[in-house]
Design an enzyme around this catalytic site. Sequence first.
Site, PDB file in Angstrom:
ATOM      1  N   CYS A 114      38.754  47.291  51.324  1.00 27.14           N
ATOM      2  CA  CYS A 114      39.192  46.249  51.396  1.00 27.14           C
ATOM      3  C   CYS A 114      40.812  47.311  51.632  1.00 27.14           C
ATOM      4  O   CYS A 114      41.439  46.430  52.201  1.00 27.14           O
ATOM      5  CB  CYS A 114      39.608  45.166  50.469  1.00 27.14           C
ATOM      6  N   HIS A 252      47.360  42.969  50.597  1.00 29.81           N
ATOM      7  CA  HIS A 252      45.592  42.094  50.955  1.00 29.81           C
ATOM      8  C   HIS A 252      45.490  41.170  50.368  1.00 29.81           C
ATOM      9  O   HIS A 252      45.970  40.896  49.313  1.00 29.81           O
ATOM     10  CB  HIS A 252      44.841  43.678  51.170  1.00 29.81           C
ATOM     11  N   ASN A 282      39.729  36.185  51.374  1.00 30.08           N
ATOM     12  CA  ASN A 282      39.683  37.615  51.504  1.00 30.08           C
ATOM     13  C   ASN A 282      38.331  38.150  52.595  1.00 30.08           C
ATOM     14  O   ASN A 282      37.309  38.628  53.280  1.00 30.08           O
ATOM     15  CB  ASN A 282      39.066  38.360  50.934  1.00 30.08           C
TER      16      ASN A 282
HETATM   17  O1  UT7 Z   1      39.250  42.192  47.768  1.00 25.49           O
HETATM   18  C1  UT7 Z   1      38.479  42.932  46.911  1.00 25.49           C
HETATM   19  C2  UT7 Z   1      39.440  42.794  45.335  1.00 25.49           C
HETATM   20  N1  UT7 Z   1      38.425  41.943  45.412  1.00 25.49           N
HETATM   21  C3  UT7 Z   1      39.478  41.211  44.214  1.00 25.49           C
HETATM   22  O2  UT7 Z   1      40.573  41.561  43.663  1.00 25.49           O
HETATM   23  C4  UT7 Z   1      38.853  39.658  43.211  1.00 25.49           C
HETATM   24  C5  UT7 Z   1      39.596  40.278  42.075  1.00 25.49           C
HETATM   25  N2  UT7 Z   1      39.227  39.188  40.848  1.00 25.49           N
HETATM   26  C6  UT7 Z   1      39.296  37.888  41.195  1.00 25.49           C
HETATM   27  O3  UT7 Z   1      39.548  37.315  42.717  1.00 25.49           O
HETATM   28  C7  UT7 Z   1      39.094  36.979  40.050  1.00 25.49           C
HETATM   29  O4  UT7 Z   1      38.416  37.798  38.946  1.00 25.49           O
HETATM   30  C8  UT7 Z   1      38.024  35.798  40.856  1.00 25.49           C
HETATM   31  C9  UT7 Z   1      38.876  34.868  41.631  1.00 25.49           C
HETATM   32  C10 UT7 Z   1      36.363  36.793  41.324  1.00 25.49           C
HETATM   33  C11 UT7 Z   1      37.416  35.162  39.444  1.00 25.49           C
HETATM   34  O5  UT7 Z   1      38.533  34.342  38.329  1.00 25.49           O
HETATM   35  P1  UT7 Z   1      38.540  34.861  37.262  1.00 25.49           P
HETATM   36  O6  UT7 Z   1      39.852  33.740  36.599  1.00 25.49           O
HETATM   37  O7  UT7 Z   1      38.467  35.653  36.882  1.00 25.49           O
HETATM   38  O8  UT7 Z   1      37.396  33.536  36.627  1.00 25.49           O
HETATM   39  P2  UT7 Z   1      35.920  34.360  35.329  1.00 25.49           P
HETATM   40  O9  UT7 Z   1      35.408  35.443  36.969  1.00 25.49           O
HETATM   41  O10 UT7 Z   1      36.211  34.850  34.482  1.00 25.49           O
HETATM   42  O11 UT7 Z   1      35.467  33.280  35.802  1.00 25.49           O
HETATM   43  C12 UT7 Z   1      36.079  32.000  34.676  1.00 25.49           C
HETATM   44  C13 UT7 Z   1      34.828  31.465  34.731  1.00 25.49           C
HETATM   45  C14 UT7 Z   1      32.613  31.645  34.690  1.00 25.49           C
HETATM   46  O12 UT7 Z   1      32.635  30.550  33.688  1.00 25.49           O
HETATM   47  P3  UT7 Z   1      32.271  30.963  32.257  1.00 25.49           P
HETATM   48  O13 UT7 Z   1      31.519  32.054  31.724  1.00 25.49           O
HETATM   49  O14 UT7 Z   1      33.769  30.966  31.312  1.00 25.49           O
HETATM   50  O15 UT7 Z   1      31.929  29.751  31.644  1.00 25.49           O
HETATM   51  C15 UT7 Z   1      32.526  31.330  35.253  1.00 25.49           C
HETATM   52  O16 UT7 Z   1      30.997  31.656  35.625  1.00 25.49           O
HETATM   53  O17 UT7 Z   1      34.326  30.687  36.129  1.00 25.49           O
HETATM   54  C16 UT7 Z   1      33.284  30.370  36.878  1.00 25.49           C
HETATM   55  N3  UT7 Z   1      33.319  30.318  37.853  1.00 25.49           N
HETATM   56  C17 UT7 Z   1      32.605  29.633  38.864  1.00 25.49           C
HETATM   57  N4  UT7 Z   1      32.980  28.339  38.775  1.00 25.49           N
HETATM   58  C18 UT7 Z   1      33.218  27.300  39.745  1.00 25.49           C
HETATM   59  C19 UT7 Z   1      33.046  31.480  38.852  1.00 25.49           C
HETATM   60  N5  UT7 Z   1      32.906  31.852  39.967  1.00 25.49           N
HETATM   61  C20 UT7 Z   1      32.872  30.872  39.866  1.00 25.49           C
HETATM   62  C21 UT7 Z   1      33.183  29.725  40.968  1.00 25.49           C
HETATM   63  N6  UT7 Z   1      33.120  27.697  40.842  1.00 25.49           N
HETATM   64  N7  UT7 Z   1      32.602  29.469  42.541  1.00 25.49           N
END
Ligand code: UT7
Length: 325
Positions: A114, A252, A282
Amino acid sequence: MTTRAIIRGSGSALPQRCVTNAEMAQMVDTTDEWIIERTGIRQRYIAGEGETTSTLATEAARRALAAAGIEASKVDLIVLATATPDQTFPATATIVQHNLGCNGGIAFDVAAVCSGFLYALATADSMIRTGMAKCALVIGAETFSKILDWDDRTTCVLFGDGAGAIVLEAQDVDENDPKAPGVIASRLHADGAHNELLYVDGGVSTTGTIGKVRMKGREVFRHAVTNLANVLREVLETSGHDAAEIDWVVPHQANFRILDATARKLDLPAEKVVVTVDRHANTSAASVPLAFDVAVRDGRIKKGDLVMFEAMGGGFTWGASLARI
Ligand code: UT7
């Protein structure tokens, strides 16, 4: 006087097929609400038959050259950032070079995921400053959809395909003039300790397969905000410019919350941050030049503006670059 790399024009290209969050919700257990709330993404473009990293890159490059009013024959350097090349080798940059018909100059790919566009921009800038090249195409192009696990809702909803390009041309400028155009300063970093937080689980010399993207999103998020804020401060310090002087930040486009939190850390008003994550998702190395091209074409970014580019991604790698348009 000193030689600088001046941004003469930009261009971008997207696949034909646009996939909405509602369509994603038919493929995996997710909702439009979750994706928008956690990321800001509303849709993404996905490459179809005949659309590859090199075709998108070539289209973006052609548009950038047209915007710059520069013939392809003048291009003596192509640096193409991608994590999804057409072939393991040769470099996708050489395919683009041949498509454009400017064979004979330098052409190579950089792999910094990225942050690839920032790595490519700093490399091309250095080569122009040292006289190795006079006219460069710096391209970020990806077909990330090819390395997504379409059953993994934690990653497949986040990424899209596309390409963006800029044309850099050498010009002598007065280094004491704070309004002189060109790339002013860049800083790049990598920290290989975090491979397991964001990687592809395949490769030529390991599994012999292409592999799929794996990411521990929450951890990546934390590192992203800290690293980006630090590298932005570093570039400002090196350049002698103040955050308040920045007209536009082109970050980004991984997650709206990351770009918002990073801007807040530097007290940069939200209106100065170019946001395209809602429409492109992304697109890895393509996201910064794609966002830049959108903001140039809709008239926000103009000649004379001070623009900060920044990105962070797998590796980890991260970087920032300040340029006067
Ligand atoms: O480009 C390279 C760099 N990449 C990045 O910068 C990405 C950085 N990270 C992020 O953007 C965020 O961490 C994410 C968008 C990937 C995730 O958001 P988050 O607020 O950190 O969510 P999380 O991973 O803590 O997940 C929260 C909940 C989980 O459920 P539980 O464990 O709380 O029950 C996940 O299983 O959301 C669930 N979850 C989803 N639910 C519905 C994860 N993906 C999804 C989904 N739809 N697509």
